[in-house]
Design a protein around this motif. Structure first.
Motif, PDB file in Angstrom:
ATOM      1  N   MET A 130       0.826  -1.208   0.000  1.00  9.37           N
ATOM      2  CA  MET A 130       0.000   0.000   0.000  1.00  9.37           C
ATOM      3  C   MET A 130       0.869   1.270   0.000  1.00  9.37           C
ATOM      4  SD  MET A 130      -3.014   1.074  -0.077  1.00  9.37           S
ATOM      5  CE  MET A 130      -4.210   2.211   0.441  1.00  9.37           C
ATOM      6  N   LEU A 131       1.989   1.207   0.718  1.00  8.41           N
ATOM      7  CA  LEU A 131       2.875   2.359   0.793  1.00  8.41           C
ATOM      8  C   LEU A 131       3.493   2.688  -0.563  1.00  8.41           C
ATOM      9  CD1 LEU A 131       3.464   4.133   3.193  1.00  8.41           C
ATOM     10  CD2 LEU A 131       5.503   2.779   3.641  1.00  8.41           C
ATOM     11  N   VAL A 132       3.790   1.664  -1.337  1.00 10.68           N
ATOM     12  CA  VAL A 132       4.339   1.881  -2.681  1.00 10.68           C
ATOM     13  C   VAL A 132       3.309   2.615  -3.536  1.00 10.68           C
ATOM     14  CG1 VAL A 132       5.126   0.753  -4.795  1.00 10.68           C
ATOM     15  CG2 VAL A 132       5.919  -0.086  -2.571  1.00 10.68           C
ATOM     16  N   LEU A 133       2.078   2.159  -3.494  1.00  7.86           N
ATOM     17  CA  LEU A 133       1.016   2.799  -4.283  1.00  7.86           C
ATOM     18  C   LEU A 133       0.822   4.251  -3.862  1.00  7.86           C
ATOM     19  CD1 LEU A 133      -1.231   2.620  -6.391  1.00  7.86           C
ATOM     20  CD2 LEU A 133      -2.734   1.765  -4.588  1.00  7.86           C
ATOM     21  N   LEU A 134       0.778   4.506  -2.566  1.00 10.92           N
ATOM     22  CA  LEU A 134       0.623   5.886  -2.092  1.00 10.92           C
ATOM     23  C   LEU A 134       1.786   6.763  -2.543  1.00 10.92           C
ATOM     24  CD1 LEU A 134      -0.739   5.425   1.549  1.00 10.92           C
ATOM     25  CD2 LEU A 134      -1.984   6.263  -0.452  1.00 10.92           C
ATOM     26  N   THR A 135       2.986   6.212  -2.537  1.00 11.27           N
ATOM     27  CA  THR A 135       4.155   6.982  -2.962  1.00 11.27           C
ATOM     28  C   THR A 135       4.097   7.285  -4.456  1.00 11.27           C
ATOM     29  OG1 THR A 135       5.426   5.926  -1.199  1.00 11.27           O
ATOM     30  CG2 THR A 135       6.667   7.081  -2.894  1.00 11.27           C
ATOM     31  N   ILE A 136       3.643   6.331  -5.237  1.00  8.52           N
ATOM     32  CA  ILE A 136       3.489   6.569  -6.680  1.00  8.52           C
ATOM     33  C   ILE A 136       2.405   7.616  -6.935  1.00  8.52           C
ATOM     34  CG2 ILE A 136       2.770   5.514  -8.860  1.00  8.52           C
ATOM     35  CD1 ILE A 136       4.239   2.946  -7.878  1.00  8.52           C
ATOM     36  N   ILE A 137       1.312   7.524  -6.203  1.00 10.16           N
ATOM     37  CA  ILE A 137       0.253   8.538  -6.315  1.00 10.16           C
ATOM     38  C   ILE A 137       0.814   9.905  -5.940  1.00 10.16           C
ATOM     39  CG2 ILE A 137      -1.921   9.356  -5.285  1.00 10.16           C
ATOM     40  CD1 ILE A 137      -2.741   6.340  -5.164  1.00 10.16           C
ATOM     41  N   ASN A 138       1.621   9.949  -4.890  1.00 13.31           N
ATOM     42  CA  ASN A 138       2.235  11.202  -4.480  1.00 13.31           C
ATOM     43  C   ASN A 138       3.107  11.772  -5.595  1.00 13.31           C
ATOM     44  OD1 ASN A 138       2.728  13.128  -2.220  1.00 13.31           O
ATOM     45  ND2 ASN A 138       4.810  12.493  -2.592  1.00 13.31           N
ATOM     46  N   SER A 139       3.872  10.908  -6.250  1.00  9.46           N
ATOM     47  CA  SER A 139       4.703  11.355  -7.374  1.00  9.46           C
ATOM     48  C   SER A 139       3.839  11.928  -8.491  1.00  9.46           C
ATOM     49  CB  SER A 139       5.537  10.196  -7.913  1.00  9.46           C
ATOM     50  OG  SER A 139       6.481   9.788  -6.971  1.00  9.46           O
ATOM     51  N   MET A 140       2.743  11.266  -8.772  1.00 11.45           N
ATOM     52  CA  MET A 140       1.825  11.751  -9.806  1.00 11.45           C
ATOM     53  C   MET A 140       1.263  13.123  -9.430  1.00 11.45           C
ATOM     54  SD  MET A 140      -0.162   8.194 -10.659  1.00 11.45           S
ATOM     55  CE  MET A 140      -1.310   8.916 -11.808  1.00 11.45           C
ATOM     56  N   LEU A 141       0.923  13.299  -8.164  1.00  8.56           N
ATOM     57  CA  LEU A 141       0.400  14.589  -7.713  1.00  8.56           C
ATOM     58  C   LEU A 141       1.464  15.686  -7.841  1.00  8.56           C
ATOM     59  CD1 LEU A 141      -1.583  13.443  -4.552  1.00  8.56           C
ATOM     60  CD2 LEU A 141      -2.554  14.422  -6.650  1.00  8.56           C
ATOM     61  N   MET A 142       2.711  15.361  -7.489  1.00  2.00           N
ATOM     62  CA  MET A 142       3.780  16.348  -7.622  1.00  2.00           C
ATOM     63  C   MET A 142       3.954  16.779  -9.073  1.00  2.00           C
ATOM     64  SD  MET A 142       6.575  14.806  -4.888  1.00  2.00           S
ATOM     65  CE  MET A 142       7.848  15.146  -6.045  1.00  2.00           C
ATOM     66  N   VAL A 143       3.953  15.818  -9.976  1.00  6.92           N
ATOM     67  CA  VAL A 143       4.111  16.146 -11.395  1.00  6.92           C
ATOM     68  C   VAL A 143       2.903  16.930 -11.899  1.00  6.92           C
ATOM     69  CG1 VAL A 143       4.338  15.180 -13.718  1.00  6.92           C
ATOM     70  CG2 VAL A 143       5.687  14.238 -11.844  1.00  6.92           C
ATOM     71  N   THR A 144       1.726  16.586 -11.419  1.00  9.28           N
ATOM     72  CA  THR A 144       0.520  17.330 -11.797  1.00  9.28           C
ATOM     73  C   THR A 144       0.629  18.785 -11.352  1.00  9.28           C
ATOM     74  OG1 THR A 144      -0.849  15.347 -11.679  1.00  9.28           O
ATOM     75  CG2 THR A 144      -1.988  17.470 -11.529  1.00  9.28           C
ATOM     76  N   GLY A 145       1.057  18.989 -10.106  1.00 11.54           N
ATOM     77  CA  GLY A 145       1.234  20.356  -9.603  1.00 11.54           C
ATOM     78  C   GLY A 145       2.239  21.134 -10.428  1.00 11.54           C
ATOM     79  N   GLN A 146       3.364  20.515 -10.752  1.00 13.63           N
ATOM     80  CA  GLN A 146       4.385  21.195 -11.537  1.00 13.63           C
ATOM     81  C   GLN A 146       3.938  21.427 -12.977  1.00 13.63           C
ATOM     82  OE1 GLN A 146       8.120  19.156 -10.925  1.00 13.63           O
ATOM     83  NE2 GLN A 146       7.869  19.272  -8.702  1.00 13.63           N
ATOM     84  N   THR A 147       3.132  20.519 -13.496  1.00 12.98           N
ATOM     85  CA  THR A 147       2.564  20.711 -14.836  1.00 12.98           C
ATOM     86  C   THR A 147       1.656  21.932 -14.850  1.00 12.98           C
ATOM     87  OG1 THR A 147       2.695  18.345 -15.302  1.00 12.98           O
ATOM     88  CG2 THR A 147       1.167  19.644 -16.649  1.00 12.98           C
ATOM     89  N   LEU A 148       0.843  22.066 -13.824  1.00 11.67           N
ATOM     90  CA  LEU A 148      -0.026  23.229 -13.722  1.00 11.67           C
ATOM     91  C   LEU A 148       0.797  24.517 -13.608  1.00 11.67           C
ATOM     92  CD1 LEU A 148      -2.754  21.699 -11.400  1.00 11.67           C
ATOM     93  CD2 LEU A 148      -3.098  22.491 -13.755  1.00 11.67           C
TER      94      LEU A 148
END
Length: 114
Positions: free
Chosen positions: A1-19
């Motif tokens: 579960m921690l791996v999935l949350l960390t990957i989701i976190n990475s996706m959120l970071m990239v989304t924020g930087q994309t914006l």
């Protein structure tokens, strides 16, 4: 579960930087006023909100996992950034970028194996 949350976190970071990039692209910055206008654009403000949520999630992840385990998984952000760069921003996809991302994927797989 921690791996999935960390990957989701990475996706959120990239989304924020994309914006942030969407909010800043094509804008002139020759004064503090112009920089402030960019900072107050809806894209940049939305990016800040996404990044704030990602930071809260990251603190949760750090609380639950070992830094030396979860931090390398954050490198999946490079994968998402490559995908966003080539699709949204029409950046060139080169062999060295693809090889680099494959090496990162291999590293994440090695780190997450127990």
């Amino acid at each position: 579960m921690l791996v999935l949350l960390t990957i989701i976190n990475s996706m959120l970071m990239v989304t924020g930087q994309t914006l942030w990039k969407l909010g800043a692209s094509g804008k002139e910055i020759h004064s503090l006023g112009q920089l402030l206008r960019i900072f107050l654009s809806p894209y940049v403000i939305s990016g800040l909100a996404v990044y704030a949520f990602a930071s809260v999630l990251w603190i949760y992840i750090l609380n639950k996992g070992e830094l030396s385990y979860v931090y390398p998984i954050q490198s999946t952000a490079f994968i998402f950034a490559l995908l966003i760069g080539t699709t949204i921003f029409k950046e060139q996809l080169t062999a060295s970028k693809v090889i680099g991302v494959l090496v990162i994927c291999l590293g994440v797989i090695i780190i997450t194996r127990k």
